[in-house]
Design a protein around this motif. Structure first.
Motif, short mmCIF file in Angstrom:
data_model
loop_
_atom_site.label_atom_id
_atom_site.label_comp_id
_atom_site.label_asym_id
_atom_site.label_seq_id
_atom_site.Cartn_x
_atom_site.Cartn_y
_atom_site.Cartn_z
N ILE A 206 0.83 -1.04 0.56
CA ILE A 206 -0.01 0.23 0.45
C ILE A 206 0.86 1.46 -0.09
O ILE A 206 1.10 2.19 -1.12
CB ILE A 206 -1.11 -0.15 1.29
N ARG A 207 2.06 1.00 0.92
CA ARG A 207 3.11 1.77 0.94
C ARG A 207 3.44 2.98 -0.16
O ARG A 207 3.44 3.69 -0.99
CB ARG A 207 3.74 2.43 1.69
N LYS A 224 -4.48 -2.10 -9.17
CA LYS A 224 -5.74 -1.90 -9.28
C LYS A 224 -6.26 -3.15 -7.59
O LYS A 224 -7.08 -2.27 -6.91
CB LYS A 224 -5.92 -3.16 -10.05
N LYS A 225 -5.13 -4.18 -7.44
CA LYS A 225 -5.39 -4.89 -6.13
C LYS A 225 -5.36 -4.01 -4.93
O LYS A 225 -6.13 -4.06 -4.00
CB LYS A 225 -5.18 -5.74 -5.52
N ASN A 226 -4.57 -2.78 -4.97
CA ASN A 226 -3.93 -2.19 -3.45
C ASN A 226 -4.95 -1.26 -3.76
O ASN A 226 -5.24 -0.59 -2.53
CB ASN A 226 -2.19 -1.58 -3.96
N ILE A 227 -5.30 -0.26 -4.46
CA ILE A 227 -6.54 0.28 -4.56
C ILE A 227 -7.42 0.32 -3.78
O ILE A 227 -8.15 1.26 -3.13
CB ILE A 227 -6.64 0.90 -6.24
N ILE A 228 -8.14 -0.90 -4.43
CA ILE A 228 -9.35 -1.03 -3.78
C ILE A 228 -8.99 -1.61 -2.12
O ILE A 228 -9.93 -1.16 -1.84
CB ILE A 228 -9.76 -2.56 -4.20
N LEU A 229 -8.02 -2.67 -2.06
CA LEU A 229 -8.59 -2.27 -0.42
C LEU A 229 -7.25 -1.68 0.28
O LEU A 229 -8.44 -2.03 1.17
CB LEU A 229 -7.01 -3.69 -0.90
N SER A 230 -6.86 -0.63 0.36
CA SER A 230 -6.44 0.32 0.65
C SER A 230 -8.14 1.35 1.25
O SER A 230 -8.01 2.35 2.06
CB SER A 230 -5.50 1.93 -0.28
N MET A 231 -8.61 1.34 0.29
CA MET A 231 -9.92 2.15 -0.19
C MET A 231 -10.68 1.29 0.71
O MET A 231 -11.38 2.02 1.96
CB MET A 231 -10.48 2.57 -1.00
N PHE A 232 -10.69 -0.24 0.98
CA PHE A 232 -11.72 -0.69 1.44
C PHE A 232 -11.01 -0.85 3.52
O PHE A 232 -12.02 -0.42 4.41
CB PHE A 232 -11.44 -2.10 1.12
#
Length: 347
Positions: A206-207, A224-232
Motif C-alpha cells: 500500500i505504501r 488495482k488490488k491495492n487501490i481497492i484494498l486501501s479504500m476498503f
C-alpha cells in the motif's frame, strides 16, 4: 509542534485585533477541560471517534488517495450498527456488541470500496466520487431513520444494554461523561494499524503504490488490488469510528442536518499527525480539547467560541504551509544538485 504553536499565536493575534484577551481565552479553554473529570472525559470521548476517522484517512493517503468520504463512511457505520442493535436486542452482549461493530466496519468499508473500484478500473477521481457518496449516505440515512427505524420520526429508539459501549466504572471516574470502552478499542487499533503498515507485506505494498504506482506495478504488485484494498480498509476504520460513536456516545441515531464533523475533523487530525498512528492519536486528543474547551471561552473570557475553530483552521493552514515549504526546499536542493552535476561534467 511548530504548526500548533503558530496556530495558537495566529489565534492570539486575531483576538488582540478584536480587543479580546488571548491569555484569558486560552486559560479558560485549557483549564476548563483539564480541571474537570467530566470535560476531560468528554474530550477523550471526542478524541476516540477522531482517532478512527483520522486513521482511515491516513491509510488511504498513504496509498496516494484523498478519501474525502470519511464522513459518509462513518455515518454508514453509525446507522448500520444502530440498526443491527435494534433488530437483535435480545442477543447476548458477547455476541451483539461485536456483531454491531463488525457490521459497522463492513458497511463503511463497502461504501468506500465503491470509490476504490471505480478508481482502479475506470480511472475516476476518488475525490469526486467520495464527495457524491457522502451526500448519498446522508440522505439514505435520514430516509432509513424516518421510514424504517421510526414511523416518520427523527430519532431512533435507544439501543439496549447489550449493545452499549458504556462502562459504569469509567462513567463514574469521569463524573458521568460519555467516555466509553471505545477509547480502549482506539488504542488497540492504533497499535494494529502500526503493525499492519510497517510489518506486513500488504502494508508495504500500500505504501509502495502510494509512492510510485508505476514502479510498484513493474515490481509485480497489483495496483488495482491495492487501490481497492486501501479504500476498503480506510472505509472500515471510518465505519468503526461511526459505529463506536453511535453505540458509545449517543446510543441511538437521529436525522442529520449535515455530514458528521468527526469525518472532516478526522482529516485534519491525520494531517496534523503526519500519517503516523501515534501522532494521529495525540492529535485527536488536541482536537478533542479544542472542541470541548471552546465552550468555556464565551462565559469565562468573553471570547466567541468560533475563535477555537479559527485556531484549529490556523493549525491546519500551517501544516499545509509545512508541506509547501518542504516541497520548494526539496525542489531547490534537487536543482542545485543537478546544476553541480552538470558543472562537474563540463570540468
Amino acid at each position: 509542534m511548530l504548526s500548533i504553536v503558530f496556530g495558537f499565536l495566529f489565534g492570539a493575534i486575531l483576538m488582540l485585533a478584536f480587543g479580546y484577551n488571548p491569555l484569558l481565552a486560552y486559560d479558560a479553554m485549557i483549564s476548563g477541560v483539564f480541571t474537570s473529570p467530566y470535560f476531560m472525559g468528554e474530550a477523550l470521548r471526542q478524541a476516540t471517534a477522531l482517532t478512527f476517522t483520522g486513521l482511515g484517512f491516513a491509510l488511504a493517503f498513504k496509498a496516494g488517495f484523498f478519501n474525502i468520504g470519511v464522513s459518509g463512511q462513518a455515518l454508514a457505520g453509525w446507522i448500520s450498527a444502530i440498526w443491527v442493535a435494534l433488530i437483535l436486542p435480545d442477543l447476548s452482549k458477547f455476541l451483539l456488541l461485536p456483531l454491531c461493530i463488525i457490521v459497522g466496519m463492513l458497511v463503511g468499508a463497502i461504501w468506500a470500496a465503491i470509490a476504490g473500484v471505480l478508481r482502479a478500473y475506470f480511472g475516476t477521481s476518488e475525490v469526486i466520487v467520495t464527495i457524491m457518496l457522502n451526500y448519498t449516505m446522508l440522505q439514505l440515512t435520514n430516509f432509513i431513520i424516518r421510514d424504517v427505524l421510526t414511523d416518520g420520526g427523527n430519532t431512533s429508539e435507544m439501543v439496549g444494554e447489550n449493545a452499549s459501549l458504556s462502562l459504569s466504572w469509567l462513567t463514574a471516574l469521569t463524573q458521568n461523561s460519555r467516555l466509553n470502552a471505545g477509547i480502549f478499542i482506539a488504542i488497540i487499533v492504533v497499535i494494529l494499524y502500526w503493525i499492519f503498515m510497517t510489518r506486513t507485506t500488504a502494508g508495504f505494498e500500500i505504501r509502495a503504490v502510494g509512492l510510485n504506482s508505476h514502479a510498484s506495478s513493474y515490481a509485480g504488485m497489483s495496483a488495482k488490488k491495492n487501490i481497492i484494498l486501501s479504500m476498503f480498509l480506510s472505509g472500515a476504520l471510518a465505519g468503526l469510528g461511526g459505529a463506536i460513536h453511535g453505540l458509545g456516545t449517543f446510543g441511538n441515531i437521529f436525522t442529520q442536518g449535515g455530514l458528521p464533523e468527526i469525518g472532516f475533523d478526522g482529516i485534519a487530525v491525520a494531517l496534523l499527525g503526519l500519517g503516523n498512528p501515534i501522532g494521529i492519536f495525540f492529535s485527536s486528543i488536541l482536537f478533542g480539547v479544542l472542541d470541548i474547551g471552546a465552550g468555556f471561552m464565551p462565559n469565562r473570557a468573553g471570547v466567541p467560541d468560533e475563535m477555537a475553530n479559527i485556531v484549529t483552521a490556523a493549525i491546519i493552514f500551517f501544516i499545509g504551509a509545512n508541506y509547501m515549504i518542504r516541497y520548494f526546499i526539496d525542489k531547490r536542493a534537487a536543482k542545485k544538485q543537478t546544476s553541480s552535476s552538470t558543472q562537474g561534467g563540463k570540468v
